[in-house]
Every structure is written in structure tokens, then in C-alpha cells.
Design an enzyme around this catalytic site. Structure first.
Site, PDB file in Angstrom:
ATOM      1  N   CYS A  76      40.611  38.276  47.046  1.00 37.12           N
ATOM      2  CA  CYS A  76      39.920  39.518  47.420  1.00 37.12           C
ATOM      3  C   CYS A  76      38.926  39.237  48.540  1.00 37.12           C
ATOM      4  O   CYS A  76      38.249  38.214  48.531  1.00 37.12           O
ATOM      5  CB  CYS A  76      39.142  40.095  46.237  1.00 37.12           C
ATOM      6  SG  CYS A  76      40.129  41.084  45.140  1.00 37.12           S
ATOM      7  N   HIS A  77      38.826  40.177  49.462  1.00 39.93           N
ATOM      8  CA  HIS A  77      37.814  40.067  50.506  1.00 39.93           C
ATOM      9  C   HIS A  77      36.446  40.374  49.898  1.00 39.93           C
ATOM     10  O   HIS A  77      36.326  41.296  49.096  1.00 39.93           O
ATOM     11  CB  HIS A  77      38.092  41.073  51.630  1.00 39.93           C
ATOM     12  CG  HIS A  77      39.324  40.767  52.409  1.00 39.93           C
ATOM     13  ND1 HIS A  77      40.567  41.158  51.981  1.00 39.93           N
ATOM     14  CD2 HIS A  77      39.497  40.104  53.571  1.00 39.93           C
ATOM     15  CE1 HIS A  77      41.468  40.742  52.853  1.00 39.93           C
ATOM     16  NE2 HIS A  77      40.845  40.100  53.837  1.00 39.93           N
ATOM     17  N   MET A 112      39.962  47.013  43.641  1.00 39.70           N
ATOM     18  CA  MET A 112      39.691  45.866  42.772  1.00 39.70           C
ATOM     19  C   MET A 112      38.253  45.900  42.270  1.00 39.70           C
ATOM     20  O   MET A 112      37.985  45.553  41.121  1.00 39.70           O
ATOM     21  CB  MET A 112      39.993  44.548  43.481  1.00 39.70           C
ATOM     22  CG  MET A 112      41.478  44.323  43.752  1.00 39.70           C
ATOM     23  SD  MET A 112      42.538  44.529  42.306  1.00 39.70           S
ATOM     24  CE  MET A 112      41.911  43.265  41.228  1.00 39.70           C
ATOM     25  N   GLU A 113      37.320  46.335  43.112  1.00 39.13           N
ATOM     26  CA  GLU A 113      35.922  46.448  42.685  1.00 39.13           C
ATOM     27  C   GLU A 113      35.784  47.469  41.564  1.00 39.13           C
ATOM     28  O   GLU A 113      35.073  47.228  40.577  1.00 39.13           O
ATOM     29  CB  GLU A 113      35.041  46.810  43.879  1.00 39.13           C
ATOM     30  CG  GLU A 113      34.787  45.671  44.837  1.00 39.13           C
ATOM     31  CD  GLU A 113      35.988  45.253  45.689  1.00 39.13           C
ATOM     32  OE1 GLU A 113      35.906  44.208  46.334  1.00 39.13           O
ATOM     33  OE2 GLU A 113      37.021  45.956  45.709  1.00 39.13           O
ATOM     34  N   ASP A 127      30.961  42.935  23.660  1.00 36.33           N
ATOM     35  CA  ASP A 127      29.970  41.891  23.393  1.00 36.33           C
ATOM     36  C   ASP A 127      28.775  42.424  22.612  1.00 36.33           C
ATOM     37  O   ASP A 127      28.303  41.794  21.676  1.00 36.33           O
ATOM     38  CB  ASP A 127      29.491  41.267  24.702  1.00 36.33           C
ATOM     39  CG  ASP A 127      28.427  40.214  24.474  1.00 36.33           C
ATOM     40  OD1 ASP A 127      28.681  39.272  23.693  1.00 36.33           O
ATOM     41  OD2 ASP A 127      27.332  40.332  25.061  1.00 36.33           O
TER      42      ASP A 127
END
Length: 156
Positions: A76-77, A112-113, A127
Site C-alpha cells: 500500500c502507498h 484499504m484505509e 478486545d
């Protein structure tokens, strides 16, 4: 042809130097299924755990993760996002619906972000609630929509 392979089939970053800067957005969604013993701690649309406010913490974690996507996914950039917003709500069937929307003016996309942001927010919910139950399922993560670049996408 896979875009992350060079002529010798070696991993390669996509060369975006010849692309034009365009405004791009992406929205991704993760769904978390919580059991009754966790949902009973829901008060005014927020879950409280021994670690604190679950949804508020997950929102911050999602934004922080989206900002680090280029460090987490090898090809990824690294991108400096213009904006990132994470929302969390409970659906009618008591599923936690997390959406991450990211935007940027750049030569490459931002999906992707958005996917990383939604995923890490979901993992943060897990969690923070696992002390109440381990019967938590991160059901799915998917791209909902993207704009800019070669083609737009909107999940039907």
C-alpha cells in the site's frame, strides 16, 4: 493481471506517478456479533467495560489504524488522508455495525484505509469485551462504496 506483480512476477508497488490526482472516498463496514452477556452492559447506546467506553475507544482505534495502513499492508502507498470518520451503531438485530469512511485527493485510492479502519475498530470491540465473553464474532468486513480512480463502486 495482478497489479502488485512486476514483469518477473515479483512483488511490486503500483507506480502511480503517471496518474492524475482525483478526489477519492471509500466506506468499509465491519459487523460484530455480541452475546447477551455483553449486550446487557449497553447503556444509552454505549458499552462500558472494565477498560472504559468500548465504542468511543474503537472509533479512535479505527482512525489511528486507517492512518497507519501504509505501514501495515506491504504494498500500500503511504497516504495522508484528508479525512477519516468511524461510526458505530447497533442494528435492529443487535449487531454492532462499524463504518469507516476515508477521503483523500491523491493518485491512488483509499479503500484499504477504510477497510483497515473498520477492521481494527471491530478488533478493539472484541478486545474490550472479551472479559465479559469470548463468544464474540467479527462476522464480516467489506467495502461498501468507493469513488474516484478508474471506476466507482457501490455495493447493492
Amino acid at each position: 493481471m495482478l497489479t502488485h506483480l512486476d514483469d518477473q512476477n515479483n512483488p511490486s508497488m503500483v507506480d502511480v506517478s503517471g496518474k492524475s490526482v482525483t478526489y477519492r472516498t471509500a466506506t468499509a463496514q465491519s459487523i460484530v456479533v455480541l452475546p447477551t452477556e455483553v449486550l446487557q452492559h449497553l447503556v444509552n447506546g454505549e458499552l462500558q467495560s472494565k477498560k472504559g467506553s468500548v465504542f468511543q475507544t474503537a472509533i479512535i482505534a479505527g482512525i489511528m489504524a486507517a492512518k497507519k495502513t501504509g505501514d501495515l499492508i506491504p504494498l500500500c502507498h503511504p497516504l495522508g488522508m484528508d479525512n477519516c470518520k468511524v461510526t458505530i451503531k447497533l442494528s435492529a438485530n443487535n449487531e454492532v455495525v462499524i463504518e469507516c469512511t476515508a477521503s483523500i485527493s491523491a493518485k491512488t485510492g483509499i479503500e484499504m484505509e477504510a477497510l483497515v479502519g473498520a477492521s481494527i475498530a471491530a478488533l478493539t470491540v472484541y478486545d474490550m469485551c472479551k472479559a465479559m465473553s469470548h463468544d464474540i464474532v467479527i462476522k464480516e468486513t467489506k467495502l461498501i462504496a468507493k469513488t474516484g480512480g478508474k471506476r466507482d463502486f457501490k455495493r447493492a
